[in-house]
Design a protein around this motif. Structure first.
Motif, short mmCIF file in Angstrom:
data_model
loop_
_atom_site.label_atom_id
_atom_site.label_comp_id
_atom_site.label_asym_id
_atom_site.label_seq_id
_atom_site.Cartn_x
_atom_site.Cartn_y
_atom_site.Cartn_z
N MET A 130 0.80 -1.17 0.03
CA MET A 130 0.17 0.06 0.08
C MET A 130 0.73 1.34 -0.01
O MET A 130 0.64 2.16 -0.78
CB MET A 130 -1.01 0.14 1.25
CG MET A 130 -2.33 -0.74 0.84
SD MET A 130 -3.18 -1.16 2.31
CE MET A 130 -3.06 0.10 3.51
N TYR A 133 2.40 1.51 -3.34
CA TYR A 133 1.52 2.08 -4.31
C TYR A 133 1.08 3.52 -4.30
O TYR A 133 1.06 4.33 -4.96
CB TYR A 133 0.19 1.33 -4.10
CG TYR A 133 -1.02 1.39 -5.22
CD1 TYR A 133 -0.88 1.26 -6.53
CD2 TYR A 133 -2.00 2.45 -4.90
CE1 TYR A 133 -1.78 1.71 -7.69
CE2 TYR A 133 -2.99 2.47 -5.84
CZ TYR A 133 -2.98 2.27 -7.11
OH TYR A 133 -3.86 2.69 -7.99
N LEU A 134 0.91 3.95 -2.92
CA LEU A 134 0.65 5.44 -2.76
C LEU A 134 1.56 6.46 -2.82
O LEU A 134 1.19 7.42 -3.44
CB LEU A 134 -0.23 5.25 -1.13
CG LEU A 134 -1.37 4.88 -1.26
CD1 LEU A 134 -1.78 4.86 0.45
CD2 LEU A 134 -2.54 5.36 -2.00
N HIS A 139 0.35 3.60 -9.96
CA HIS A 139 0.10 3.11 -11.30
C HIS A 139 -0.72 1.86 -10.98
O HIS A 139 -0.49 1.19 -10.43
CB HIS A 139 1.10 3.02 -12.19
CG HIS A 139 0.82 3.02 -13.69
ND1 HIS A 139 0.30 1.61 -13.99
CD2 HIS A 139 0.74 3.75 -14.73
CE1 HIS A 139 -0.07 1.74 -15.54
NE2 HIS A 139 0.22 3.04 -15.70
N GLU A 140 -1.69 1.63 -11.60
CA GLU A 140 -2.97 0.77 -11.55
C GLU A 140 -2.13 -0.81 -11.78
O GLU A 140 -2.44 -1.62 -11.44
CB GLU A 140 -3.85 0.87 -12.51
CG GLU A 140 -4.91 1.76 -11.79
CD GLU A 140 -6.34 1.50 -12.70
OE1 GLU A 140 -6.39 0.82 -13.83
OE2 GLU A 140 -7.24 2.27 -12.12
N ALA A 141 -1.30 -0.52 -12.89
CA ALA A 141 -0.47 -1.94 -13.42
C ALA A 141 0.19 -2.60 -12.08
O ALA A 141 0.24 -3.85 -12.28
CB ALA A 141 0.53 -1.55 -14.34
N LEU A 143 -0.80 -3.16 -9.15
CA LEU A 143 -1.69 -4.07 -8.52
C LEU A 143 -1.62 -5.35 -9.01
O LEU A 143 -2.12 -6.26 -8.17
CB LEU A 143 -3.02 -3.42 -8.53
CG LEU A 143 -3.30 -1.96 -7.86
CD1 LEU A 143 -4.52 -1.14 -8.30
CD2 LEU A 143 -3.05 -2.19 -6.34
N HIS A 144 -1.37 -5.77 -10.21
CA HIS A 144 -1.33 -6.89 -10.83
C HIS A 144 -0.21 -7.63 -9.82
O HIS A 144 -0.13 -8.92 -9.91
CB HIS A 144 -1.12 -7.10 -12.22
CG HIS A 144 -2.04 -6.53 -12.98
ND1 HIS A 144 -3.39 -6.54 -12.59
CD2 HIS A 144 -1.94 -5.38 -14.10
CE1 HIS A 144 -4.08 -5.91 -13.82
NE2 HIS A 144 -3.38 -5.14 -14.36
N LEU A 146 0.39 -7.78 -6.82
CA LEU A 146 -0.27 -8.05 -5.46
C LEU A 146 -0.43 -9.47 -5.06
O LEU A 146 0.11 -10.07 -4.17
CB LEU A 146 -1.32 -7.07 -5.08
CG LEU A 146 -1.59 -7.20 -3.49
CD1 LEU A 146 -0.51 -6.67 -2.59
CD2 LEU A 146 -2.92 -6.10 -3.19
N PRO A 147 -1.24 -10.26 -6.07
CA PRO A 147 -1.55 -11.59 -5.57
C PRO A 147 -0.25 -12.17 -5.71
O PRO A 147 -0.07 -13.25 -4.75
CB PRO A 147 -2.24 -11.89 -6.91
CG PRO A 147 -3.10 -10.71 -7.44
CD PRO A 147 -1.95 -9.33 -7.26
N VAL A 148 0.60 -12.11 -6.36
CA VAL A 148 1.83 -12.92 -6.43
C VAL A 148 2.80 -12.60 -5.45
O VAL A 148 3.28 -13.58 -4.52
CB VAL A 148 2.93 -12.57 -7.84
CG1 VAL A 148 4.07 -13.18 -8.01
CG2 VAL A 148 2.13 -12.53 -9.21
N MET A 150 1.42 -11.51 -2.39
CA MET A 150 0.75 -12.15 -1.19
C MET A 150 0.97 -13.68 -1.13
O MET A 150 1.06 -14.22 -0.29
CB MET A 150 -0.56 -11.93 -1.35
CG MET A 150 -1.13 -10.49 -1.06
SD MET A 150 -2.79 -10.10 -1.44
CE MET A 150 -3.76 -10.88 -0.11
#
Lengths: 175, 119
Positions: A130, A133-134, A139-141, A143-144, A146-148, A150
């Motif tokens: 977070m 990102y902030l 950039h939105e990209a 966010l892809h 994050l799952p990896v 996590m």
């Protein structure tokens, strides 16, 4: 009259455990990583064990001192790396603390070291992400990613938790 | 490990799995592409057309192809042709760039990929 500050047993314990956590943290920072910020976080073994045997307050002290002294030794104090490190520490402490408090009021046995470690690892990763990102890459990209990340946190949290569980068992047997 | 550990592990697993669904699933296609040259906005084009677009960059003409809601670099005066090799872009948030020619293409949409993000 000058008052003499006496180090209590608790203080000495925090100092020992912090030294241990910092040592592990420094050793780990020498390891190469695939992705910046992707580290096993073995210093968390110390923190989970401390949380278990000595409570949340001790764990908070060790974590914050580790972040501070670790950054001074690595030369990252007040840099973005430090900020990320602090955010991760805060995230994991927050989740583990909530879990700790929750199971004080619930009957029955609380979670073991693995449970704390798994939750702490996720808290660390998400809080760090977070902040990244902030403040650094809004950039939105990304966010892809994050799952990896996590998933990595899940695996590392499990490993750290299993090690911590062994340590707790050994230490409780010695008491 | 006790029962609570397994329960927590299951919860974490579900959260991680849903992260994949939220952040990887259901891509929204972008509606238009914002083309910039040397950081300055050059043109904004809708992706709902089939055209070729000539963009004058620092080195020369980059030719962009828009086809069926997606866009790519078709010709470029640069040496490495990284921009061409990066292929098609169609999703909101995707970016194509030709650094030597200083041309960037960012896909944007009317609707954002995410409904809302709260921190």
């Amino acid at each position: 009259m000058a008052e003499v500050l006496q180090a209590t047993r608790g203080d000495v314990r925090i100092a020992w455990l912090t030294a241990l956590a910092i040592t592990i943290h420094l050793a780990e920072s020498a390891l190469p990583t695939i992705l910046p910020g992707l580290k096993p976080g073995l210093a968390n073994v110390v923190i989970v064990v401390a949380l278990f045997l000595f409570g949340w307050r001790t764990a908070v002290w060790i974590t914050l001192l580790r972040v501070l002294v670790g950054s001074l030794l690595l030369g990252t104090f007040l840099t973005p790396t430090f900020l990320l490190s602090l955010a991760g520490a805060a995230g994991s402490l927050l989740l583990m603390g909530l879990l700790f408090i929750l199971f004080r009021f619930l009957p029955g046995k609380g979670p073991g070291a693995v449970g704390y470690s798994l939750l702490g690892a996720q808290g660390h990763m998400v809080a760090q992400f977070m902040v990244a990102y902030l403040f650094f890459i809004p950039h939105e990209a990304i966010l892809h990613l994050l799952p990896v990340l996590m998933t990595a946190a899940l695996l590392f949290g499990l490993v750290t938790g299993l090690i911590a569980m062994q340590v707790v068992q050994k230490m409780e047997a010695q008491r | 490990m006790n029962r609570v550990d397994y329960l927590l592990a299951a919860i974490v697993l579900v959260v991680v799995a849903s992260a994949y669904v939220i952040f990887w699933g259901g891509y929204l296609r972008g509606d238009y592409a914002v083309i910039k040259v040397a950081g300055k906005e050059y043109e904004t084009v809708a992706l709902s057309q089939n055209i070729e677009l000539k963009v004058e960059g620092a080195l020369g003409l980059s030719i962009l192809q828009i086809d069926d809601g997606r866009i790519r670099f078709d010709h470029s005066p640069c040496q490495a042709k990284q921009c061409i090799h990066s292929g098609w872009a169609e999703k909101t948030g995707e970016v194509l760039a030709c650094l030597p020619n200083r041309v960037t293409v960012a896909i944007e949409g009317m609707e954002s990929h995410f409904d809302s993000i709260n921190f």
